[in-house]
Design a protein around this motif. Structure first.
Motif, PDB file in Angstrom:
ATOM      1  N   MET A  85      47.015  32.314  33.187  1.00  0.00           N
ATOM      2  CA  MET A  85      46.172  32.524  34.345  1.00  0.00           C
ATOM      3  C   MET A  85      44.933  31.654  34.199  1.00  0.00           C
ATOM      4  O   MET A  85      44.502  31.358  33.088  1.00  0.00           O
ATOM      5  CB  MET A  85      45.794  33.995  34.462  1.00  0.00           C
ATOM      6  N   VAL A  86      44.382  31.286  35.328  1.00  0.00           N
ATOM      7  CA  VAL A  86      43.192  30.443  35.348  1.00  0.00           C
ATOM      8  C   VAL A  86      42.120  31.098  36.213  1.00  0.00           C
ATOM      9  O   VAL A  86      42.422  31.807  37.173  1.00  0.00           O
ATOM     10  CB  VAL A  86      43.496  29.017  35.870  1.00  0.00           C
ATOM     11  N   ALA A  87      40.882  30.849  35.858  1.00  0.00           N
ATOM     12  CA  ALA A  87      39.760  31.342  36.650  1.00  0.00           C
ATOM     13  C   ALA A  87      39.589  30.445  37.869  1.00  0.00           C
ATOM     14  O   ALA A  87      39.609  29.225  37.753  1.00  0.00           O
ATOM     15  CB  ALA A  87      38.487  31.356  35.824  1.00  0.00           C
ATOM     16  N   ILE A  88      39.432  31.066  39.023  1.00  0.00           N
ATOM     17  CA  ILE A  88      39.239  30.327  40.271  1.00  0.00           C
ATOM     18  C   ILE A  88      37.750  30.143  40.545  1.00  0.00           C
ATOM     19  O   ILE A  88      37.278  29.047  40.763  1.00  0.00           O
ATOM     20  CB  ILE A  88      39.884  31.066  41.465  1.00  0.00           C
ATOM     21  N   ARG A  89      37.027  31.270  40.530  1.00  0.00           N
ATOM     22  CA  ARG A  89      35.581  31.240  40.744  1.00  0.00           C
ATOM     23  C   ARG A  89      35.011  32.625  40.499  1.00  0.00           C
ATOM     24  O   ARG A  89      35.742  33.592  40.330  1.00  0.00           O
ATOM     25  CB  ARG A  89      35.237  30.750  42.146  1.00  0.00           C
ATOM     26  N   ARG A  90      33.699  32.712  40.501  1.00  0.00           N
ATOM     27  CA  ARG A  90      33.031  34.009  40.374  1.00  0.00           C
ATOM     28  C   ARG A  90      33.408  34.871  41.572  1.00  0.00           C
ATOM     29  O   ARG A  90      33.540  34.377  42.686  1.00  0.00           O
ATOM     30  CB  ARG A  90      31.510  33.835  40.343  1.00  0.00           C
ATOM     31  N   ALA A  91      33.588  36.140  41.319  1.00  0.00           N
ATOM     32  CA  ALA A  91      33.899  37.066  42.406  1.00  0.00           C
ATOM     33  C   ALA A  91      32.640  37.357  43.212  1.00  0.00           C
ATOM     34  O   ALA A  91      31.518  37.309  42.695  1.00  0.00           O
ATOM     35  CB  ALA A  91      34.484  38.358  41.849  1.00  0.00           C
ATOM     36  N   ALA A  92      32.849  37.677  44.457  1.00  0.00           N
ATOM     37  CA  ALA A  92      31.736  38.009  45.350  1.00  0.00           C
ATOM     38  C   ALA A  92      31.056  39.302  44.897  1.00  0.00           C
ATOM     39  O   ALA A  92      31.672  40.158  44.253  1.00  0.00           O
ATOM     40  CB  ALA A  92      32.244  38.160  46.779  1.00  0.00           C
ATOM     41  N   THR A  93      29.801  39.448  45.224  1.00  0.00           N
ATOM     42  CA  THR A  93      29.043  40.657  44.916  1.00  0.00           C
ATOM     43  C   THR A  93      29.723  41.868  45.548  1.00  0.00           C
ATOM     44  O   THR A  93      30.252  41.784  46.648  1.00  0.00           O
ATOM     45  CB  THR A  93      27.609  40.518  45.463  1.00  0.00           C
ATOM     46  N   ARG A  94      29.731  42.968  44.827  1.00  0.00           N
ATOM     47  CA  ARG A  94      30.269  44.261  45.262  1.00  0.00           C
ATOM     48  C   ARG A  94      31.800  44.335  45.290  1.00  0.00           C
ATOM     49  O   ARG A  94      32.370  45.262  45.849  1.00  0.00           O
ATOM     50  CB  ARG A  94      29.697  44.699  46.600  1.00  0.00           C
ATOM     51  N   THR A  95      32.492  43.353  44.685  1.00  0.00           N
ATOM     52  CA  THR A  95      33.954  43.427  44.597  1.00  0.00           C
ATOM     53  C   THR A  95      34.385  44.251  43.398  1.00  0.00           C
ATOM     54  O   THR A  95      35.573  44.550  43.256  1.00  0.00           O
ATOM     55  CB  THR A  95      34.584  42.036  44.485  1.00  0.00           C
ATOM     56  N   ALA A 147      34.187  43.232  40.296  1.00  0.00           N
ATOM     57  CA  ALA A 147      34.747  42.358  39.259  1.00  0.00           C
ATOM     58  C   ALA A 147      33.856  41.132  39.054  1.00  0.00           C
ATOM     59  O   ALA A 147      32.957  40.861  39.849  1.00  0.00           O
ATOM     60  CB  ALA A 147      36.154  41.928  39.652  1.00  0.00           C
ATOM     61  N   ASP A 148      34.168  40.414  37.975  1.00  0.00           N
ATOM     62  CA  ASP A 148      33.397  39.221  37.637  1.00  0.00           C
ATOM     63  C   ASP A 148      33.988  37.932  38.206  1.00  0.00           C
ATOM     64  O   ASP A 148      33.259  37.048  38.627  1.00  0.00           O
ATOM     65  CB  ASP A 148      33.307  39.066  36.107  1.00  0.00           C
ATOM     66  N   TYR A 149      35.314  37.826  38.162  1.00  0.00           N
ATOM     67  CA  TYR A 149      35.988  36.578  38.530  1.00  0.00           C
ATOM     68  C   TYR A 149      37.219  36.833  39.371  1.00  0.00           C
ATOM     69  O   TYR A 149      37.801  37.915  39.326  1.00  0.00           O
ATOM     70  CB  TYR A 149      36.443  35.817  37.270  1.00  0.00           C
ATOM     71  N   TYR A 150      37.643  35.800  40.096  1.00  0.00           N
ATOM     72  CA  TYR A 150      38.966  35.758  40.698  1.00  0.00           C
ATOM     73  C   TYR A 150      39.818  34.890  39.787  1.00  0.00           C
ATOM     74  O   TYR A 150      39.388  33.803  39.384  1.00  0.00           O
ATOM     75  CB  TYR A 150      38.935  35.138  42.099  1.00  0.00           C
ATOM     76  N   ILE A 151      41.017  35.365  39.465  1.00  0.00           N
ATOM     77  CA  ILE A 151      41.934  34.602  38.626  1.00  0.00           C
ATOM     78  C   ILE A 151      43.303  34.568  39.301  1.00  0.00           C
ATOM     79  O   ILE A 151      43.613  35.400  40.155  1.00  0.00           O
ATOM     80  CB  ILE A 151      42.059  35.198  37.208  1.00  0.00           C
ATOM     81  N   ALA A 152      44.133  33.587  38.901  1.00  0.00           N
ATOM     82  CA  ALA A 152      45.475  33.464  39.467  1.00  0.00           C
ATOM     83  C   ALA A 152      46.372  32.753  38.465  1.00  0.00           C
ATOM     84  O   ALA A 152      45.884  32.107  37.524  1.00  0.00           O
ATOM     85  CB  ALA A 152      45.437  32.685  40.778  1.00  0.00           C
ATOM     86  N   LEU A 153      47.657  32.871  38.693  1.00  0.00           N
ATOM     87  CA  LEU A 153      48.601  32.092  37.902  1.00  0.00           C
ATOM     88  C   LEU A 153      48.374  30.623  38.221  1.00  0.00           C
ATOM     89  O   LEU A 153      48.093  30.261  39.375  1.00  0.00           O
ATOM     90  CB  LEU A 153      50.041  32.488  38.233  1.00  0.00           C
ATOM     91  N   ALA A 154      48.509  29.766  37.219  1.00  0.00           N
ATOM     92  CA  ALA A 154      48.194  28.345  37.386  1.00  0.00           C
ATOM     93  C   ALA A 154      49.049  27.674  38.450  1.00  0.00           C
ATOM     94  O   ALA A 154      48.612  26.709  39.083  1.00  0.00           O
ATOM     95  CB  ALA A 154      48.329  27.626  36.046  1.00  0.00           C
ATOM     96  N   ASP A 155      50.260  28.166  38.689  1.00  0.00           N
ATOM     97  CA  ASP A 155      51.149  27.518  39.663  1.00  0.00           C
ATOM     98  C   ASP A 155      50.990  28.066  41.084  1.00  0.00           C
ATOM     99  O   ASP A 155      51.710  27.673  41.985  1.00  0.00           O
ATOM    100  CB  ASP A 155      52.605  27.624  39.220  1.00  0.00           C
ATOM    101  N   GLN A 156      50.025  28.955  41.313  1.00  0.00           N
ATOM    102  CA  GLN A 156      49.763  29.514  42.643  1.00  0.00           C
ATOM    103  C   GLN A 156      48.861  28.573  43.446  1.00  0.00           C
ATOM    104  O   GLN A 156      48.210  27.692  42.900  1.00  0.00           O
ATOM    105  CB  GLN A 156      49.063  30.871  42.515  1.00  0.00           C
ATOM    106  N   ASP A 157      48.808  28.805  44.750  1.00  0.00           N
ATOM    107  CA  ASP A 157      47.858  28.104  45.603  1.00  0.00           C
ATOM    108  C   ASP A 157      46.471  28.633  45.266  1.00  0.00           C
ATOM    109  O   ASP A 157      46.129  29.761  45.622  1.00  0.00           O
ATOM    110  CB  ASP A 157      48.187  28.353  47.077  1.00  0.00           C
ATOM    111  N   GLY A 217      35.185  48.889  44.010  1.00  0.00           N
ATOM    112  CA  GLY A 217      34.845  47.568  44.535  1.00  0.00           C
ATOM    113  C   GLY A 217      35.317  47.350  45.958  1.00  0.00           C
ATOM    114  O   GLY A 217      36.335  47.892  46.386  1.00  0.00           O
ATOM    115  N   ASN A 218      34.573  46.555  46.666  1.00  0.00           N
ATOM    116  CA  ASN A 218      34.876  46.243  48.058  1.00  0.00           C
ATOM    117  C   ASN A 218      35.860  45.075  48.110  1.00  0.00           C
ATOM    118  O   ASN A 218      35.493  43.943  48.404  1.00  0.00           O
ATOM    119  CB  ASN A 218      33.580  45.901  48.801  1.00  0.00           C
ATOM    120  N   SER A 219      37.139  45.379  47.796  1.00  0.00           N
ATOM    121  CA  SER A 219      38.185  44.359  47.793  1.00  0.00           C
ATOM    122  C   SER A 219      39.538  45.047  47.835  1.00  0.00           C
ATOM    123  O   SER A 219      39.709  46.126  47.281  1.00  0.00           O
ATOM    124  CB  SER A 219      38.092  43.503  46.524  1.00  0.00           C
ATOM    125  N   ASN A 220      40.491  44.411  48.491  1.00  0.00           N
ATOM    126  CA  ASN A 220      41.852  44.947  48.500  1.00  0.00           C
ATOM    127  C   ASN A 220      42.748  44.244  47.476  1.00  0.00           C
ATOM    128  O   ASN A 220      43.945  44.518  47.413  1.00  0.00           O
ATOM    129  CB  ASN A 220      42.464  44.857  49.903  1.00  0.00           C
TER     130      ASN A 220
END
Length: 86
Positions: free
Chosen positions: A1-11, A13-23, A59-62
């Motif tokens: 998995m790779v880090a995409i970017r910092r997660a938005a406030t109030r989600t 969590a700290d980061y958004y991550i995804a499998l490297a082969d994902q969009d 967190g405010n995220s689905n």
């Protein structure tokens, strides 16, 4: 998995991550990652895991989340998944 970017406030969590082969531009393919560490004992690692699970559930995220707690002194890593329906 790779880090995409910092997660938005109030989600909850700290980061958004995804499998490297994902969009990597589409957050729908991502997980939230909440990570924490401590130099204290195993009891504190477990306590912190529960706190961080609760945090991601509120967190405010689905998006599903992964919680990772690192116990440096006790050489312990605890991982927990939190589904979007939690």
């Amino acid at each position: 998995m790779v880090a995409i970017r910092r997660a938005a406030t109030r989600t909850g969590a700290d980061y958004y991550i995804a499998l490297a082969d994902q969009d990597l531009e589409d957050l729908e393919n991502c997980f939230r990652l909440e990570v924490s560490g401590t130099n204290l004992d195993k009891t504190e690692v477990k306590r912190r895991l529960r706190i961080k699970i609760d945090q991601t559930e509120r967190g405010n995220s689905n998006l599903p989340a992964l919680v990772a707690i690192v116990g440096f002194k006790v050489q312990l890593v605890l991982l927990h998944t939190v589904n979007e329906a939690s």
